[in-house]
Design a protein around this motif. Structure first.
Motif, mmCIF file in Angstrom:
data_model
loop_
_atom_site.group_PDB
_atom_site.id
_atom_site.type_symbol
_atom_site.label_atom_id
_atom_site.label_comp_id
_atom_site.label_asym_id
_atom_site.label_seq_id
_atom_site.Cartn_x
_atom_site.Cartn_y
_atom_site.Cartn_z
ATOM 1 N N GLY A 44 0.828 -1.194 0.000
ATOM 2 C CA GLY A 44 0.000 0.000 0.000
ATOM 3 C C GLY A 44 0.864 1.246 0.000
ATOM 4 O O GLY A 44 2.025 1.218 0.385
ATOM 5 N N ALA A 45 0.289 2.339 -0.424
ATOM 6 C CA ALA A 45 1.006 3.612 -0.444
ATOM 7 C C ALA A 45 0.820 4.331 0.886
ATOM 8 O O ALA A 45 -0.305 4.532 1.328
ATOM 9 C CB ALA A 45 0.497 4.484 -1.581
ATOM 10 N N ALA A 72 -10.554 16.035 2.510
ATOM 11 C CA ALA A 72 -10.378 14.643 2.924
ATOM 12 C C ALA A 72 -9.326 13.847 2.154
ATOM 13 O O ALA A 72 -8.382 13.371 2.754
ATOM 14 C CB ALA A 72 -11.708 13.914 2.933
ATOM 15 N N PRO A 73 -9.431 13.659 0.821
ATOM 16 C CA PRO A 73 -8.424 12.820 0.185
ATOM 17 C C PRO A 73 -7.175 13.574 -0.234
ATOM 18 O O PRO A 73 -6.312 13.030 -0.866
ATOM 19 C CB PRO A 73 -9.147 12.275 -1.045
ATOM 20 N N GLU A 74 -7.062 14.843 0.094
ATOM 21 C CA GLU A 74 -5.968 15.627 -0.468
ATOM 22 C C GLU A 74 -5.290 16.495 0.590
ATOM 23 O O GLU A 74 -5.930 17.194 1.340
ATOM 24 C CB GLU A 74 -6.553 16.526 -1.557
ATOM 25 N N LEU A 75 -3.967 16.456 0.639
ATOM 26 C CA LEU A 75 -3.167 17.347 1.475
ATOM 27 C C LEU A 75 -2.185 18.074 0.569
ATOM 28 O O LEU A 75 -1.654 17.488 -0.352
ATOM 29 C CB LEU A 75 -2.385 16.564 2.538
ATOM 30 N N PRO A 93 -3.362 8.475 1.501
ATOM 31 C CA PRO A 93 -4.603 7.686 1.505
ATOM 32 C C PRO A 93 -5.111 7.434 2.927
ATOM 33 O O PRO A 93 -4.327 7.185 3.842
ATOM 34 C CB PRO A 93 -4.194 6.366 0.846
ATOM 35 N N THR A 94 -6.428 7.512 3.107
ATOM 36 C CA THR A 94 -7.027 7.221 4.409
ATOM 37 C C THR A 94 -7.404 5.748 4.523
ATOM 38 O O THR A 94 -7.692 5.270 5.607
ATOM 39 C CB THR A 94 -8.283 8.091 4.639
#
Length: 141
Positions: free
Chosen positions: A39-40, A61-64, A83-84
């Motif tokens: 996994g990443a 949520a999916p982006e920083l 990734p969460t």
């Protein structure tokens, strides 16, 4: 093997001791001995915002992101993604089919991206540093 498959072909195969009911959408198969799937922990990607009302800022949520402070429709930027949930992505040089991705929110595609760099997790879910990867490679030789 009955036929040779090319990238993008749908392929069916059987795995010993695995029942179809145990498999779920999104599972990834790999060569567990030579190049197991990892996994990443995070990855850097070139992202284009396609369809999002307003702007996407830090903490979405999916982006920083570090800079700029926000992206809006039509904008593109290099973004560090964390990734969460477990996610497998790869660079074009490694595995082209895992290089592109999309970001979905509100039942629509919000953004699309191309993976440029991946920091992978180890088998235990811990991020593997380059030094550790080299040490592990040296130990296998």
């Amino acid at each position: 093997m009955h036929h040779e498959a090319l990238s993008g072909d749908n392929v069916g195969f059987n795995v010993k001791n695995i029942v179809v009911k145990d498999l779920k959408r999104g599972y990834v198969s790999s060569n567990s001995k030579d190049d197991p799937t990892k996994g990443a922990a995070s990855f850097t990607a070139q992202v284009i915002i396609m369809n999002y009302p307003g702007q996407i800022g830090n903490g979405y949520a999916p982006e920083l992101e570090k800079e700029p402070k926000f992206l809006k429709n039509g904008d593109a930027g290099m973004v560090k993604m964390i990734p969460t949930k477990p996610m497998v992505v790869e660079t074009l040089a490694e595995y082209p089919p895992f290089e592109r991705f999309d970001v979905r929110d509100m039942c629509q595609t919000v953004a699309v991206g191309v993976v440029k760099n991946v920091d992978k997790k180890g088998p235990t879910g811990v991020k593997v540093t380059k030094a550790a990867q080299k040490k592990n490679l040296d130990m296998q030789l």
